[in-house]
Enzyme design. Sequence first.
Site, PDB file in Angstrom:
ATOM      1  N   ARG A   1      -8.804  10.842  35.874  1.00 48.29           N
ATOM      2  CA  ARG A   1      -8.724  10.942  37.343  1.00 48.29           C
ATOM      3  C   ARG A   1      -8.239   9.580  37.827  1.00 48.29           C
ATOM      4  O   ARG A   1      -8.894   8.561  37.602  1.00 48.29           O
ATOM      5  CB  ARG A   1     -10.079  11.268  37.941  1.00 48.29           C
ATOM      6  CG  ARG A   1     -10.097  11.074  39.461  1.00 48.29           C
ATOM      7  CD  ARG A   1     -11.305  11.661  40.122  1.00 48.29           C
ATOM      8  NE  ARG A   1     -11.213  13.111  40.159  1.00 48.29           N
ATOM      9  CZ  ARG A   1     -11.961  13.895  40.945  1.00 48.29           C
ATOM     10  NH1 ARG A   1     -12.855  13.365  41.745  1.00 48.29           N
ATOM     11  NH2 ARG A   1     -11.827  15.197  40.919  1.00 48.29           N
TER      12      ARG A   1
ATOM     13  N   HIS B   1      -3.956  18.389  41.629  1.00 46.54           N
ATOM     14  CA  HIS B   1      -5.317  18.653  41.147  1.00 46.54           C
ATOM     15  C   HIS B   1      -5.308  20.011  40.421  1.00 46.54           C
ATOM     16  O   HIS B   1      -5.943  20.975  40.858  1.00 46.54           O
ATOM     17  CB  HIS B   1      -6.291  18.659  42.333  1.00 46.54           C
ATOM     18  CG  HIS B   1      -7.736  18.503  41.940  1.00 46.54           C
ATOM     19  ND1 HIS B   1      -8.157  18.332  40.633  1.00 46.54           N
ATOM     20  CD2 HIS B   1      -8.879  18.507  42.706  1.00 46.54           C
ATOM     21  CE1 HIS B   1      -9.469  18.241  40.613  1.00 46.54           C
ATOM     22  NE2 HIS B   1      -9.931  18.339  41.843  1.00 46.54           N
TER      23      HIS B   1
ATOM     24  N   GLN C   1      -8.543  22.124  39.522  1.00 42.40           N
ATOM     25  CA  GLN C   1      -9.192  22.773  40.651  1.00 42.40           C
ATOM     26  C   GLN C   1      -8.509  24.107  40.972  1.00 42.40           C
ATOM     27  O   GLN C   1      -9.183  25.122  41.187  1.00 42.40           O
ATOM     28  CB  GLN C   1      -9.164  21.863  41.876  1.00 42.40           C
ATOM     29  CG  GLN C   1      -9.903  22.441  43.058  1.00 42.40           C
ATOM     30  CD  GLN C   1     -11.397  22.534  42.837  1.00 42.40           C
ATOM     31  OE1 GLN C   1     -12.036  21.539  42.525  1.00 42.40           O
ATOM     32  NE2 GLN C   1     -11.977  23.727  42.988  1.00 42.40           N
TER      33      GLN C   1
ATOM     34  N   ASP D   1      -9.269  21.495  52.722  1.00 45.01           N
ATOM     35  CA  ASP D   1      -9.783  20.340  51.971  1.00 45.01           C
ATOM     36  C   ASP D   1     -10.056  19.227  52.983  1.00 45.01           C
ATOM     37  O   ASP D   1      -9.683  19.341  54.166  1.00 45.01           O
ATOM     38  CB  ASP D   1      -8.699  19.914  50.949  1.00 45.01           C
ATOM     39  CG  ASP D   1      -9.166  18.843  49.968  1.00 45.01           C
ATOM     40  OD1 ASP D   1     -10.370  18.531  49.930  1.00 45.01           O
ATOM     41  OD2 ASP D   1      -8.302  18.311  49.243  1.00 45.01           O
TER      42      ASP D   1
ATOM     43  N   CYS E   1     -12.431  22.981  47.733  1.00 47.24           N
ATOM     44  CA  CYS E   1     -12.688  22.365  46.421  1.00 47.24           C
ATOM     45  C   CYS E   1     -13.940  21.512  46.416  1.00 47.24           C
ATOM     46  O   CYS E   1     -14.494  21.242  45.364  1.00 47.24           O
ATOM     47  CB  CYS E   1     -11.477  21.564  45.974  1.00 47.24           C
ATOM     48  SG  CYS E   1     -11.113  20.120  46.998  1.00 47.24           S
TER      49      CYS E   1
ATOM     50  N   ARG F   1     -15.235  25.657  37.796  1.00 51.44           N
ATOM     51  CA  ARG F   1     -14.533  24.501  37.220  1.00 51.44           C
ATOM     52  C   ARG F   1     -14.891  24.395  35.733  1.00 51.44           C
ATOM     53  O   ARG F   1     -14.040  24.180  34.879  1.00 51.44           O
ATOM     54  CB  ARG F   1     -14.956  23.213  37.943  1.00 51.44           C
ATOM     55  CG  ARG F   1     -14.392  23.035  39.337  1.00 51.44           C
ATOM     56  CD  ARG F   1     -12.903  22.754  39.329  1.00 51.44           C
ATOM     57  NE  ARG F   1     -12.533  21.574  38.553  1.00 51.44           N
ATOM     58  CZ  ARG F   1     -12.568  20.316  38.995  1.00 51.44           C
ATOM     59  NH1 ARG F   1     -12.910  20.069  40.236  1.00 51.44           N
ATOM     60  NH2 ARG F   1     -12.205  19.308  38.219  1.00 51.44           N
TER      61      ARG F   1
HETATM   62  N1  NVA Z   1      -7.967  15.972  48.176  1.00 49.11           N
HETATM   63  C1  NVA Z   1      -9.243  15.426  47.773  1.00 49.11           C
HETATM   64  C2  NVA Z   1      -9.850  16.295  46.729  1.00 49.11           C
HETATM   65  C3  NVA Z   1     -11.203  15.848  46.238  1.00 49.11           C
HETATM   66  C4  NVA Z   1     -11.732  16.689  45.117  1.00 49.11           C
HETATM   67  C5  NVA Z   1      -9.061  14.010  47.261  1.00 49.11           C
HETATM   68  O1  NVA Z   1      -8.064  13.748  46.596  1.00 49.11           O
HETATM   69  O2  NVA Z   1      -9.908  13.165  47.556  1.00 49.11           O
HETATM   70  N1   CP Z   2     -13.471  19.231  43.598  1.00 47.06           N
HETATM   71  C1   CP Z   2     -13.627  18.104  42.876  1.00 47.06           C
HETATM   72  O1   CP Z   2     -12.749  17.693  42.106  1.00 47.06           O
HETATM   73  O2   CP Z   2     -14.826  17.494  43.056  1.00 47.06           O
HETATM   74  P1   CP Z   2     -15.256  16.037  42.561  1.00 47.06           P
HETATM   75  O3   CP Z   2     -14.459  15.038  43.331  1.00 47.06           O
HETATM   76  O4   CP Z   2     -16.718  15.971  42.839  1.00 47.06           O
HETATM   77  O5   CP Z   2     -14.954  15.928  41.083  1.00 47.06           O
END
Ligand code: NVA
Ligand code: CP
Length: 311
Positions: free
Chosen positions: A111, A138, A141, A227, A267, A295
């Site tokens: 990540r 992502h 997800q 989101d 998500c 997930r």
């Molecule tokens: N769009 C959000 C998703 C978090 C799971 C982010 O990138 O922070």
């Molecule tokens: N939806 C998702 O990726 O959640 P986290 O940021 O908690 O991993």
Amino acid sequence: MSTHPLAKQLRHYLQFTDLTAEEYAHVFKRAAFIKAKFKNYEKFQPLTDRTLAMIFEKASTRTRVSFEAGMYQLGGSVVHLTTGDSQLGRAEPIEDSARVISRMVDLVMIRTYGQDKIEKFAAHSRVPVINGLTNEFHPCQILADIFTFIEHRGSIQGKTVAWVGDGNNMANTWLQAADLLGFKVNLSTPSGYEVDPAVVGVRTPASTQFFNDPMQACEGADLVTTDVWTSMGYEAENDERKKAFADWCVDEDMMKVAKPDALFMHCLPAHRGEEVSAEVIDGPQSVVWDEAENRMHAQKALMEFLLLGKV
Ligand code: NVA
Ligand code: CP
């Protein structure tokens, strides 16, 4: 750099387009099978003695727990690294980190910020690399979201997904999925926060339709989804975004114009009263808890596929 013998069959999961529609059909079937084993407390350990390294440069709850618990359940083990407690935060080149880490583990989940970073890591990795979220995509997800849709409503082919809110990593990945799996995305984003289907490689422009009014995007939709207004890495824009996104809150009025049996997904993490009202996320059409749990099941199927192929 010499080519490792495994490199030829090496498969990464960096974008949704890294699997074919046929491979997705397989992975969704396996996810259902693996989930049933879990629910029945039946041991299923095809990845005994395999190790997954998880590298987090951004915060996470779901991604960490789902990959970690999932890998243990499959019989393997996990190494958890963050920028703060590894040399990654002290400017060791990504290429070197990839070469070293991938000599010791069987699979890597990352990540991070820019997609270019994960692409660079994968280019120097001997083992499959999975995108656990970048600024651009992502895919894990959306894999879980589509698996959840299938569980509740059957095939997503020919259906309409309404995306209300930021043109972010989730929106980009929905566009790739719609193009690949044959469904439609109705997108409504505030001006200045749009996505560009061409940039994410969409080949069938008809799979995406743009709406200024979020209500119109939701009309007749089979699934309404949104989101956070401010994704990780964009915190400095928070105040500005709160103003720009004020009319992009998924509420009961939006759900009313969707199909009567439309689902709501998010998500997570969610902010009730910002991108979604409490009535919607905690209401009868919301499947966000199944979505979060899935997930783990979907990623277990993905890890099995990347390491063992079509079993
Ligand atoms: N769009 C959000 C998703 C978090 C799971 C982010 O990138 O922070
Ligand atoms: N939806 C998702 O990726 O959640 P986290 O940021 O908690 O991993």
